[in-house]
Design a protein around this motif. Structure first.
Motif, PDB file in Angstrom:
ATOM      1  N   PRO A 172     -10.924  -3.784  42.912  1.00 19.14           N
ATOM      2  CA  PRO A 172     -11.518  -4.718  43.881  1.00 19.14           C
ATOM      3  C   PRO A 172     -11.789  -6.098  43.304  1.00 19.14           C
ATOM      4  CG  PRO A 172     -13.097  -3.029  43.218  1.00 19.14           C
ATOM      5  CD  PRO A 172     -11.775  -2.603  42.685  1.00 19.14           C
ATOM      6  N   SER A 173     -11.851  -6.210  41.973  1.00 21.32           N
ATOM      7  CA  SER A 173     -12.092  -7.507  41.335  1.00 21.32           C
ATOM      8  C   SER A 173     -10.814  -8.320  41.151  1.00 21.32           C
ATOM      9  CB  SER A 173     -12.748  -7.297  39.969  1.00 21.32           C
ATOM     10  OG  SER A 173     -11.916  -6.509  39.127  1.00 21.32           O
ATOM     11  N   THR A 174      -9.686  -7.806  41.628  1.00 21.86           N
ATOM     12  CA  THR A 174      -8.405  -8.481  41.433  1.00 21.86           C
ATOM     13  C   THR A 174      -8.343  -9.776  42.229  1.00 21.86           C
ATOM     14  OG1 THR A 174      -7.258  -6.371  41.072  1.00 21.86           O
ATOM     15  CG2 THR A 174      -5.907  -8.278  41.656  1.00 21.86           C
ATOM     16  N   THR A 175      -8.254 -10.898  41.532  1.00 21.23           N
ATOM     17  CA  THR A 175      -8.054 -12.206  42.161  1.00 21.23           C
ATOM     18  C   THR A 175      -6.832 -12.920  41.592  1.00 21.23           C
ATOM     19  OG1 THR A 175      -9.521 -13.263  40.553  1.00 21.23           O
ATOM     20  CG2 THR A 175     -10.516 -12.513  42.626  1.00 21.23           C
ATOM     21  N   ALA A 176      -6.232 -12.320  40.570  1.00 23.26           N
ATOM     22  CA  ALA A 176      -5.059 -12.931  39.937  1.00 23.26           C
ATOM     23  C   ALA A 176      -4.198 -11.837  39.328  1.00 23.26           C
ATOM     24  CB  ALA A 176      -5.492 -13.939  38.865  1.00 23.26           C
ATOM     25  N   LEU A 177      -2.948 -12.155  39.129  1.00 20.40           N
ATOM     26  CA  LEU A 177      -2.017 -11.247  38.469  1.00 20.40           C
ATOM     27  C   LEU A 177      -1.558 -11.878  37.157  1.00 20.40           C
ATOM     28  CD1 LEU A 177       0.308 -10.168  41.443  1.00 20.40           C
ATOM     29  CD2 LEU A 177      -1.669  -8.939  40.508  1.00 20.40           C
ATOM     30  N   ASP A 178      -1.679 -11.123  36.089  1.00 23.34           N
ATOM     31  CA  ASP A 178      -1.164 -11.598  34.809  1.00 23.34           C
ATOM     32  C   ASP A 178       0.351 -11.431  34.792  1.00 23.34           C
ATOM     33  OD1 ASP A 178      -3.565 -12.286  33.107  1.00 23.34           O
ATOM     34  OD2 ASP A 178      -4.104 -10.269  33.754  1.00 23.34           O
ATOM     35  N   MET A 179       1.003 -12.412  34.244  1.00 17.28           N
ATOM     36  CA  MET A 179       2.461 -12.488  34.317  1.00 17.28           C
ATOM     37  C   MET A 179       3.038 -12.775  32.945  1.00 17.28           C
ATOM     38  SD  MET A 179       4.728 -15.289  36.433  1.00 17.28           S
ATOM     39  CE  MET A 179       4.840 -16.467  35.091  1.00 17.28           C
ATOM     40  N   VAL A 180       4.146 -12.117  32.619  1.00 21.04           N
ATOM     41  CA  VAL A 180       4.884 -12.401  31.395  1.00 21.04           C
ATOM     42  C   VAL A 180       6.338 -12.648  31.777  1.00 21.04           C
ATOM     43  CG1 VAL A 180       5.645 -11.534  29.156  1.00 21.04           C
ATOM     44  CG2 VAL A 180       3.346 -10.991  29.976  1.00 21.04           C
ATOM     45  N   TRP A 181       6.840 -13.839  31.402  1.00 21.63           N
ATOM     46  CA  TRP A 181       8.212 -14.243  31.719  1.00 21.63           C
ATOM     47  C   TRP A 181       8.954 -14.493  30.411  1.00 21.63           C
ATOM     48  CZ3 TRP A 181       9.892 -19.722  33.602  1.00 21.63           C
ATOM     49  CH2 TRP A 181      11.258 -19.708  33.922  1.00 21.63           C
ATOM     50  N   LYS A 182      10.049 -13.763  30.215  1.00 22.50           N
ATOM     51  CA  LYS A 182      10.864 -13.914  29.010  1.00 22.50           C
ATOM     52  C   LYS A 182      12.300 -14.242  29.398  1.00 22.50           C
ATOM     53  CE  LYS A 182       8.294 -10.280  26.514  1.00 22.50           C
ATOM     54  NZ  LYS A 182       8.437  -8.979  25.798  1.00 22.50           N
ATOM     55  N   GLN A 183      12.957 -14.998  28.538  1.00 17.73           N
ATOM     56  CA  GLN A 183      14.377 -15.269  28.756  1.00 17.73           C
ATOM     57  C   GLN A 183      15.046 -15.688  27.456  1.00 17.73           C
ATOM     58  OE1 GLN A 183      15.429 -17.672  32.195  1.00 17.73           O
ATOM     59  NE2 GLN A 183      17.295 -18.378  31.191  1.00 17.73           N
ATOM     60  N   LYS A 184      16.222 -15.124  27.211  1.00 18.57           N
ATOM     61  CA  LYS A 184      17.074 -15.567  26.109  1.00 18.57           C
ATOM     62  C   LYS A 184      18.005 -16.647  26.652  1.00 18.57           C
ATOM     63  CE  LYS A 184      17.068 -11.134  23.657  1.00 18.57           C
ATOM     64  NZ  LYS A 184      17.902 -10.003  23.152  1.00 18.57           N
ATOM     65  N   ILE A 185      18.098 -17.751  25.941  1.00 17.74           N
ATOM     66  CA  ILE A 185      18.933 -18.867  26.377  1.00 17.74           C
ATOM     67  C   ILE A 185      20.322 -18.714  25.772  1.00 17.74           C
ATOM     68  CG2 ILE A 185      19.142 -21.363  26.514  1.00 17.74           C
ATOM     69  CD1 ILE A 185      16.718 -20.162  27.967  1.00 17.74           C
ATOM     70  N   ARG A 186      21.302 -18.572  26.630  1.00 19.60           N
ATOM     71  CA  ARG A 186      22.670 -18.342  26.179  1.00 19.60           C
ATOM     72  C   ARG A 186      23.353 -19.638  25.744  1.00 19.60           C
ATOM     73  NH1 ARG A 186      25.931 -14.089  29.936  1.00 19.60           N
ATOM     74  NH2 ARG A 186      24.683 -12.241  29.501  1.00 19.60           N
ATOM     75  N   GLN A 187      24.299 -19.497  24.825  1.00 26.67           N
ATOM     76  CA  GLN A 187      25.131 -20.628  24.447  1.00 26.67           C
ATOM     77  C   GLN A 187      26.135 -20.904  25.562  1.00 26.67           C
ATOM     78  OE1 GLN A 187      27.516 -20.083  20.923  1.00 26.67           O
ATOM     79  NE2 GLN A 187      28.515 -22.082  21.121  1.00 26.67           N
ATOM     80  N   GLN A 188      26.125 -22.152  26.053  1.00 28.73           N
ATOM     81  CA  GLN A 188      27.053 -22.549  27.111  1.00 28.73           C
ATOM     82  C   GLN A 188      28.025 -23.632  26.650  1.00 28.73           C
ATOM     83  OE1 GLN A 188      26.718 -20.625  29.579  1.00 28.73           O
ATOM     84  NE2 GLN A 188      24.566 -20.134  29.914  1.00 28.73           N
ATOM     85  N   GLU A 189      27.707 -24.321  25.528  1.00 28.33           N
ATOM     86  CA  GLU A 189      28.495 -25.456  25.076  1.00 28.33           C
ATOM     87  C   GLU A 189      29.215 -25.136  23.771  1.00 28.33           C
ATOM     88  OE1 GLU A 189      28.511 -27.580  27.465  1.00 28.33           O
ATOM     89  OE2 GLU A 189      26.848 -26.548  28.432  1.00 28.33           O
ATOM     90  N   GLN A 190      30.099 -26.009  23.358  1.00 28.06           N
ATOM     91  CA  GLN A 190      30.967 -25.749  22.212  1.00 28.06           C
ATOM     92  C   GLN A 190      30.200 -25.691  20.890  1.00 28.06           C
ATOM     93  OE1 GLN A 190      34.203 -28.526  21.862  1.00 28.06           O
ATOM     94  NE2 GLN A 190      35.140 -27.455  20.174  1.00 28.06           N
ATOM     95  N   GLY A 191      29.333 -26.640  20.623  1.00 28.36           N
ATOM     96  CA  GLY A 191      28.601 -26.670  19.360  1.00 28.36           C
ATOM     97  C   GLY A 191      27.197 -26.138  19.537  1.00 28.36           C
ATOM     98  N   ILE A 192      26.928 -24.929  19.039  1.00 27.71           N
ATOM     99  CA  ILE A 192      25.624 -24.307  19.271  1.00 27.71           C
ATOM    100  C   ILE A 192      24.510 -25.065  18.557  1.00 27.71           C
ATOM    101  CG2 ILE A 192      25.863 -22.686  17.329  1.00 27.71           C
ATOM    102  CD1 ILE A 192      24.400 -20.616  19.126  1.00 27.71           C
ATOM    103  N   LYS A 193      24.803 -25.635  17.376  1.00 26.23           N
ATOM    104  CA  LYS A 193      23.783 -26.390  16.662  1.00 26.23           C
ATOM    105  C   LYS A 193      23.400 -27.644  17.440  1.00 26.23           C
ATOM    106  CE  LYS A 193      22.756 -28.644  12.264  1.00 26.23           C
ATOM    107  NZ  LYS A 193      23.253 -28.994  10.912  1.00 26.23           N
ATOM    108  N   TYR A 194      24.394 -28.334  17.971  1.00 30.04           N
ATOM    109  CA  TYR A 194      24.138 -29.532  18.768  1.00 30.04           C
ATOM    110  C   TYR A 194      23.427 -29.169  20.069  1.00 30.04           C
ATOM    111  CZ  TYR A 194      25.148 -33.936  21.160  1.00 30.04           C
ATOM    112  OH  TYR A 194      25.049 -35.118  21.843  1.00 30.04           O
ATOM    113  N   GLU A 195      23.818 -28.054  20.674  1.00 32.62           N
ATOM    114  CA  GLU A 195      23.173 -27.594  21.905  1.00 32.62           C
ATOM    115  C   GLU A 195      21.709 -27.250  21.655  1.00 32.62           C
ATOM    116  OE1 GLU A 195      23.964 -24.273  25.444  1.00 32.62           O
ATOM    117  OE2 GLU A 195      25.123 -24.224  23.587  1.00 32.62           O
TER     118      GLU A 195
END
Length: 632
Positions: A208-231
């Motif tokens: 009954p005390s619930t007024t908010a939901l705790d949330m955890v959002w995770k994501q791995k960022i994929r390599q999309q460009e040619q030079g991963i170091k530059y990206e």
């Protein structure tokens, strides 16, 4: 106790009271302290969530596999109560898509488990997928009325189709007509996705005390460009405060950060693409974590732990918007069109255009010019060439003034050399310098006159340095031998790792970078000859001037070929411009004009007077030091 003692205690009490009253926290400070305490509590809750998530997963996936159905149901009921049915199911997907994006919504967790941008491909021509499967997760914590702590990421939702084909409801049934609904709505030709969370009949199901939901959002960022170091240099976690600006974590190292203010949105940004979660009501204090990743195909890992308001009675939904799309300045800016200033998203801040004045130059000069030329010209190589010419023409007055300053110094060089011969050696350095400055002053020349125009050009040059690597319009656009103006144009490459060279230079040689370096060396040589005033230079200065272009070769070899192409054309144009000045300006007439200036009455500026006074003081100090040496 005498009168003086009583008076002393009274004064001490007054001082203590005044000190306490003056230093009591303001309402803003109390609110900040509350948010800080909330953030600490949230961190602890996130830790408990991770532990209980593993426990729930173990119970759901392993404990009941070999049990009879009746025993299994009873065990699930005992452990998870009204959520028992939601702990088992099949991990199917439902597809939501429009002309721009394709999304897969998973039964397990009711979350978006796949996001693809239809108009784009990776550097190796594969479908551009922002995330897929375990690359990303979005979990909400549910505290039940019986104090069980559960996680939506481990529960199975039921897809419910509506009359709207662009809407999907993922329903978490809790029995007896109560449910938790994740509602996804997608619009045609839009990168934005509406996401609402709404409960139904959850009184008595959740605490009954619930007024908010705790949330955890995770994501791995994929390599999309040619030079991963530059990206990697352009990949970072961004966030915007509800009533303030946009900030980010470091691109160059792993970092975690606790933020106590309310946030409007959180963005996981790649070089050219982003996943952004926008809250209608605002995120509570958050904990961010950005990790550098040494793995094939992954650039970084991002994690956010925060909380969002939730109406237990189900009268008002918790509203979000997802943005899955390109980091196009024009597109991101369009989301604030017609929106009051206080409510604007400022998503265009995801495009790194530089700070303060450099960003203004890009916003109000470079980008409008780039977009205007793009309406009529399809070749971005030609657009960059025309932009170079336009910028050079606009800066022409400053360039001309800078050249004239160096020309004045050059024609006065014989007279400066005479002064060098008249005041030889280190002992007469002050007299030599004073006589040289007096010559320049009488002739109307100034060593600083050539520096100021160059400094005024720097905001434009730095703005362009920030713009070209960030312009998604250059992505996969070919020109001459460069197949992609947003990355390096390798004419020669190798696979073997070479210490020192590979980490800084890369395993390739970029042709536009080589051409840029060559033109810079030529310009440096010619410019040093043109600006030789006859004055003595510091030892090694000449070698240092040639070292700078070679450093550019190392620094820019992995940068976007569009940027190095611009610098190559710009330097080449500068050389041509300087040659035109050299052969069109009559230096004999210029010298005659300077000689005429010497005959005019000289009105010294306050700066020159202070400079002469400083030189006289320096000369007197030098004489004193010489006299002390003779006495010894």
């Amino acid at each position: 106790m005498d009168k003086n003692t009583l008076l002393g205690f009274l004064l001490i009490g007054i001082v203590l009271f005044a000190f306490s009253w003056l230093n009591k926290p303001t309402p803003e400070q109390l609110e900040a302290q509350r948010r800080y305490q909330d953030s600490i509590a949230q961190i602890e809750l996130a830790k408990q969530l991770d532990m209980q998530k593993e426990d729930s997963k173990s119970i759901a996936d392993n404990s009941f596999d070999n049990l009879p159905d009746s025993v299994r149901e009873a065990r699930l009921k005992s452990n998870f109560g009204v959520f028992a049915d939601a702990m088992t199911g099949t991990d199917d997907i439902t597809v939501l898509e429009n002309s721009l994006i394709e999304l897969h919504v998973s039964n397990k967790g009711g979350r978006i488990s796949y996001a693809r941008l239809k108009d784009y491909t990776t550097y190796d021509d594969k479908p551009l997928i922002l995330f897929e499967g375990k690359d990303a997760s979005l979990d909400f914590t549910l505290v039940t009325a019986t104090n069980r702590v559960l996680n939506t990421g481990e529960m199975y939702f039921t897809p419910v189709k509506t009359q709207d084909p662009n809407q999907l409801i993922m329903r978490l049934n809790t029995g007896e007509g109560s449910s938790l609904n994740f509602i996804y709505t997608i619009k045609p030709d839009d990168y934005m996705v509406q996401f609402d969370i709404k409960g139904s009949g959850l009184n008595g199901v959740l605490a009954p005390s619930t007024t908010a939901l705790d949330m955890v959002w995770k994501q791995k960022i994929r390599q999309q460009e040619q030079g991963i170091k530059y990206e990697n240099r352009y990949t970072a976690l961004y966030y915007k405060f509800l009533a303030d600006g946009v900030e980010q974590l470091s691109e160059s190292k792993s970092e975690d950060k606790k933020v106590s203010g309310r946030l409007k949105w959180i963005g996981y940004k790649d070089k050219f693409f982003s996943s952004v979660m926008i809250s209608g009501e605002g995120f509570e204090s958050a904990t961010f974590d950005s990790k550098m990743v040494e793995a094939d195909g992954i650039v970084k890992e991002f994690k956010t732990a925060t909380a969002v308001p939730f109406d237990l009675r189900g009268n008002e939904p918790t509203t979000f918007r997802y943005f899955f799309g390109p980091n196009s300045y024009t597109l991101l800016k369009s989301f604030d069109k017609g929106v009051p200033t206080d409510d604007q998203l400022d998503l265009e801040r995801l495009v790194p255009l530089g700070a303060s004045v450099f960003r203004w130059v890009n916003q109000y000069f470079v980008i409008p010019m780039f977009d205007f030329l793009g309406k009529y010209i399809s070749s971005y190589g030609l657009i960059i060439f025309l932009m170079t010419i336009i910028v050079k023409l606009i800066l022409f007055p400053l360039t001309y003034k800078s050249y004239m300053s160096s020309a004045k110094m050059r024609v006065l060089r014989p007279q400066v050399e005479e002064l060098n011969a008249k005041y030889p050696g280190q002992d007469k350095a002050v007299e030599r310098q004073r006589a040289t400055m007096e010559l320049y002053s009488r002739a109307g020349a100034s060593p600083m006159a050539g520096c100021i125009p160059m400094l005024l050009q720097m905001p434009v040059l730095i703005a362009l340095f920030m713009f070209f690597p960030s312009a998604i319009e250059l992505r996969q656009q070919s020109f001459l031998w460069a197949h992609d103006l947003s990355t390096y144009d390798a004419i020669f490459s190798w696979n073997k790792y070479i210490p020192i060279i590979t980490p800084y230079f890369g395993n390739h040689i970029s042709l536009f970078c080589v051409l840029m370096t060559a033109t810079n060396i030529i310009y440096t040589k010619y410019n040093m000859e043109m600006t030789n005033t006859g004055q003595q230079q510091m030892p090694g200065m000449k070698a240092m001037m040639y070292m700078m272009p070679l450093m550019f070769l190392v620094f820019f070899n992995q940068y976007a070929s569009g940027l190095t192409y611009y610098y190559f054309i710009s330097t080449l144009f500068t050389i041509v411009q300087t040659l035109v000045f050299r052969y069109t300006i009559n230096e004999d007439k210029l010298l005659a004009k300077l000689e005429a200036n010497k005959k005019k009455p000289q009105k010294k500026s306050g700066f020159m007077k202070r400079l002469e006074e400083a030189q006289r003081a320096q000369q007197e100090q030098l004489k004193k030091q010489q006299e002390q040496k003779k006495r010894r």
